[in-house]
Design an enzyme around this catalytic site. Structure first.
Site, mmCIF file in Angstrom:
data_model
loop_
_atom_site.group_PDB
_atom_site.id
_atom_site.type_symbol
_atom_site.label_atom_id
_atom_site.label_comp_id
_atom_site.label_asym_id
_atom_site.label_seq_id
_atom_site.Cartn_x
_atom_site.Cartn_y
_atom_site.Cartn_z
ATOM 1 N N CYS A 2 0.788 -1.245 -0.033
ATOM 2 C CA CYS A 2 0.107 -0.124 0.017
ATOM 3 C C CYS A 2 0.841 1.324 -0.147
ATOM 4 C CB CYS A 2 -0.849 0.115 1.097
ATOM 5 S SG CYS A 2 -1.796 -1.355 1.264
ATOM 6 N N ARG A 27 4.901 0.122 -6.186
ATOM 7 C CA ARG A 27 4.874 -0.679 -4.842
ATOM 8 C C ARG A 27 4.024 -1.862 -4.975
ATOM 9 N NH1 ARG A 27 6.471 2.577 0.021
ATOM 10 N NH2 ARG A 27 4.911 1.486 1.151
ATOM 11 N N TRP A 74 -3.099 -2.675 -1.330
ATOM 12 C CA TRP A 74 -2.835 -4.083 -1.759
ATOM 13 C C TRP A 74 -3.450 -4.888 -0.630
ATOM 14 C CZ3 TRP A 74 -0.147 -8.327 0.677
ATOM 15 C CH2 TRP A 74 0.481 -9.147 -0.013
ATOM 16 N N ASN A 98 -1.636 1.890 5.943
ATOM 17 C CA ASN A 98 -0.754 0.921 5.527
ATOM 18 C C ASN A 98 -0.507 0.093 6.806
ATOM 19 O OD1 ASN A 98 -0.494 2.024 3.107
ATOM 20 N ND2 ASN A 98 1.430 2.388 3.237
ATOM 21 N N GLY A 99 -0.577 -1.035 6.752
ATOM 22 C CA GLY A 99 -0.197 -2.143 7.841
ATOM 23 C C GLY A 99 -1.533 -2.936 8.073
ATOM 24 N N GLU A 479 17.303 -18.066 -7.473
ATOM 25 C CA GLU A 479 16.899 -16.644 -7.845
ATOM 26 C C GLU A 479 16.230 -16.529 -9.353
ATOM 27 O OE1 GLU A 479 16.255 -13.725 -6.781
ATOM 28 O OE2 GLU A 479 16.505 -12.275 -8.209
ATOM 29 N N LYS A 483 12.542 -15.306 -10.349
ATOM 30 C CA LYS A 483 12.387 -14.270 -11.294
ATOM 31 C C LYS A 483 11.506 -14.705 -12.623
ATOM 32 C CE LYS A 483 13.573 -11.597 -9.866
ATOM 33 N NZ LYS A 483 14.112 -11.126 -8.593
ATOM 34 N N GLU A 486 7.980 -14.897 -10.964
ATOM 35 C CA GLU A 486 7.186 -13.313 -10.703
ATOM 36 C C GLU A 486 6.937 -12.678 -11.967
ATOM 37 O OE1 GLU A 486 10.780 -11.501 -8.582
ATOM 38 O OE2 GLU A 486 9.301 -11.171 -7.028
ATOM 39 N N HIS A 502 17.743 -36.861 -6.624
ATOM 40 C CA HIS A 502 17.173 -37.605 -5.208
ATOM 41 C C HIS A 502 15.653 -37.211 -5.204
ATOM 42 C CE1 HIS A 502 21.052 -38.248 -3.708
ATOM 43 N NE2 HIS A 502 21.415 -37.212 -3.874
ATOM 44 N N LYS A 601 6.160 -4.326 -4.012
ATOM 45 C CA LYS A 601 7.623 -3.949 -3.853
ATOM 46 C C LYS A 601 8.225 -4.141 -2.886
ATOM 47 C CE LYS A 601 11.549 -2.783 -5.901
ATOM 48 N NZ LYS A 601 12.195 -4.029 -6.352
HETATM 49 O O1 M6R Z 1 13.137 -5.138 0.152
HETATM 50 P P1 M6R Z 1 13.532 -6.320 0.317
HETATM 51 O O2 M6R Z 1 14.888 -6.636 -0.246
HETATM 52 O O3 M6R Z 1 13.633 -6.637 1.918
HETATM 53 O O4 M6R Z 1 12.493 -7.342 -0.163
HETATM 54 C C1 M6R Z 1 12.565 -8.694 -0.078
HETATM 55 C C2 M6R Z 1 11.645 -9.237 -1.051
HETATM 56 O O5 M6R Z 1 10.371 -9.090 -0.955
HETATM 57 C C3 M6R Z 1 12.027 -9.245 -2.398
HETATM 58 O O6 M6R Z 1 13.352 -9.486 -2.736
HETATM 59 C C4 M6R Z 1 10.898 -9.919 -3.584
HETATM 60 O O7 M6R Z 1 11.228 -11.238 -3.298
HETATM 61 C C5 M6R Z 1 11.068 -9.540 -5.077
HETATM 62 N N1 M6R Z 1 9.914 -9.416 -5.558
HETATM 63 C C6 M6R Z 1 12.279 -10.357 -5.756
HETATM 64 O O8 M6R Z 1 12.229 -10.020 -7.069
#
Ligand code: M6R
Length: 606
Positions: A2, A27, A74, A98-99, A479, A483, A486, A502, A601
């Site tokens: 948010c 965000r 969000w 927010n929260g 990673e 990616k 996502e 395994h 974000k």
């Molecule tokens: O801001 P941060 O690095 O603490 O965020 C951690 C994760 O939320 C962030 O890396 C998330 O996994 C991304 N969307 C990865 O692309």
């Protein structure tokens, strides 16, 4: 997650609220709204989905008023609908939040018994009614908010306006960040500095528990004990807020291409590139006494923690454990007086990481953090900050922040090794020289994206993709899978290459692409053996390697060459490959690359 903007000034605020919400889009959100107060009456416009829906609503039905609040939501409590979108409002107050209010159910039932009627499923509506309840029972505006804040459990950043007084906006912060912007003829609140950047470069970051009564001229800030306090005004780093996409179609692509520059900038913070040695460092903690390190982060930052473990154990010879921030404190790990807790976060606001950090601080551990947003809560609450200099990362999928984290962690590892007098066990100059070369090698990789684009057409047909890596490149395989998931919404999993046999090898058939990160290091031959196992079962291999394609020893779906480099640098080069694979696949899939569905974000709820 948010986003909040609030403006109290002399001119109409509706357009500026929208301008700011556009900057908060990165965000991640699923609905948006604004509310203003004008001539003793509040009004609002809210819309589900993208901001353009709200903009067209306001175009058809404008809002007047020089005091207003806006929000991108969000969803946490209640579906992402117009009804649940913020601001939440009754006749007296309008609130953006927010929260998460953890005790909202009990507060709601108390207020319902007192006659309040609720229209939404959200926790936030409770705050609006609670303030209103106190106003209706004789409290002044400020007193009513003060009393309501004391009833709330959980986390919040709040922006509140009132129908009876256009000259007041109240901001409050507990657990979620909030900043006040100081303008010439207006004052602002924003959940991050990016929201405030178009209007002012003078910002006050509220501290935990602070709340502020704001007029168009000033802000009176109180702490959690309601004592009036002075908080400093700092200047925004303007260069961090040049947010255009330039010649790129997407922020993700722009940020991938910024990597040579921002990695170089991050390395320069720690390394004398001419002399190929570390700058003299005194980070305020005696690194020579550290006998154990716990590293933690979430998502991409968790994977850079895993890479860090390989470097630190190998070069600084200090035992390292790594855990997800969302899990770490529930293990209640035994701690020793000389251990260091290291938290990795791009935003510096991730709620899981912050909660883990606070757990370790409460246990009197030394807490260090690798953060990209230097004014963030995690940075401010750490004993030691190891900054990355990636600049603002707008794409939800982290790219340049990851490789800058790796760069900063590598330098921190060298500081540790030096302090522990382990530098003789390896060639420090060779590693530094390898790191210094990395930006140029990455620039070379970025000069021709055709192989990635060609491969993307194949990957876009797949329902599942596997990523494999060994040793220090294994976390980069994880990673890579994250990616792809996502941004393309294709299911992908990352595994250590040796782990495939395994169990996961059961997934291998002629439909599944298997992306193998196989730099020609001392583990190369073992990885090649694993590729044979996949190839003999019909799996289609994408060979990401500095070796020649004939060294793969099997038929390949594609060879994505990476330049030859010091083994230390290979995770950065492999990272760029997996970013480009994900990006080009997502382009073909036609997804919302910079704001993928369901993602935020900065994840500021646990
Ligand atoms: O801001 P941060 O690095 O603490 O965020 C951690 C994760 O939320 C962030 O890396 C998330 O996994 C991304 N969307 C990865 O692309």
């Amino acid at each position: 997650m948010c986003g909040i903007i609030g403006i109290i000034g002399e001119n109409s605020v509706s357009d500026d609220l929208i301008k700011s919400l556009e900057r908060l889009e990165y965000r991640g959100y699923d609905s948006a709204g604004i509310a203003t107060v004008y001539n003793g009456r509040m009004d609002r416009r809210r819309a589900n989905g993208k901001l353009k829906n709200l903009i067209s609503l306001i175009h058809n039905s404008p809002l007047k008023g020089s005091t207003g609040i806006g929000h991108t939501r969000w969803a946490t409590h209640g579906r992402p609908t117009e009804r649940n979108a913020h601001p939440h409002m009754n006749e007296d107050v309008s609130v953006v939040h927010n929260g998460i209010i953890e005790n909202f159910r009990e507060l709601r039932s108390e207020l319902e018994k007192a006659g309040c009627i609720f229209y939404t499923e959200t926790d936030t509506e409770t705050i609006a009614h609670m303030i209103s309840y106190y106003i209706r029972h004789g409290a002044g505006i400020v007193d009513a908010v003060g009393r309501a804040l004391k009833r709330l459990k959980g986390t919040f950043a709040l922006g509140i306006i009132f129908s009876t007084d256009e000259d007041i906006m109240i901001a409050a912060r507990r657990g979620s960040p909030l900043a006040i912007g100081h303008g010439n003829t207006a004052m602002y609140i924003g959940s991050d500095a990016i929201a405030l950047a178009p209007f002012t470069s003078a910002v006050t970051y509220l501290e935990e528990g602070d709340w502020a009564v704001i007029s168009s001229k000033n802000a009176i800030i109180r702490d959690s004990n309601d004592e009036v306090v002075q908080r400093s005004v700092t200047a925004l780093e303007v260069c961090n807020f040049q947010m255009g996409k330039g010649n790129h179609r997407h922020y993700m692509h722009k940020e991938i291409h910024e990597q040579p520059e921002v990695i170089s900038r991050t390395l320069s913070n720690y390394i004398d590139k001419a002399e190929l040695k570390l700058h003299p460092f005194d980070i305020g903690v005696d690194l020579s006494t550290i006998d154990r390190i716990i590293i933690s982060g979430c998502g991409t930052s968790f994977y850079s923690s895993l890479v860090g473990r390989y470097w630190i154990e190998r070069y600084a010879c200090i035992p390292v454990e790594v855990d997800f921030s969302s899990e770490l404190r529930y293990r209640e790990p035994p701690l020793s007086p000389n251990s260091l807790a290291l938290f990795i976060s791009q935003s510096g606001e991730t709620a899981d990481t912050l909660a883990a950090l606070r757990y370790f601080k409460a246990k009197h551990q030394t807490v260090a953090s690798v953060v990209n947003v230097h004014t963030s809560t995690i940075a401010r609450e750490s004993n030691v900050v190891i900054p990355t200099l990636a600049g603002s990362e707008v794409g939800v999928a982290s790219t340049k922040a990851f490789t800058c984290q790796l760069s900063a962690i590598a330098c921190f590892c060298l500081m540790l090794a030096k302090s522990q007098k382990n530098v003789t066990k390896f060639n420090e100059r060779e590693i530094i020289s390898g790191l210094v070369d990395a930006p140029n090698l990455i620039a070379a990789m970025l000069s021709d994206e055709r192989p990635f684009n060609n491969l993307a057409y194949e990957l876009a047909k797949a329902s599942n993709v596997l990523y494999l890596g060994r040793g220090i490149n294994c976390p980069v395989a994880l990673e890579g899978a994250l990616k792809l998931k996502e941004v393309s919404y294709i299911h992908a999993e990352g595994y250590p290459a040796g782990e495939l046999k395994h169990g996961p090898i059961a997934l291998v058939d002629e439909k599944i692409p298997v992306i193998v990160l196989a730099p020609k290091d001392k583990l190369f031959n073992k990885t090649v053996s694993n590729m044979q196992e996949i190839a003999s079962r019909g799996g289609r291999i994408v060979f990401v390697s500095d070796a020649n394609s004939d060294e793969a020893g099997c038929e390949l779906l594609a060879h994505l060459p990476i330049p030859k480099a010091h083994p230390c640098v290979m995770p950065l080069l492999c990272a760029v490959s997996v970013q480009l694979i994900a990006y080009h696949t997502a382009v073909i899939m036609g997804t919302d690359i910079d704001q993928p569905r369901n993602l935020a974000k900065s994840v500021t709820v646990e």
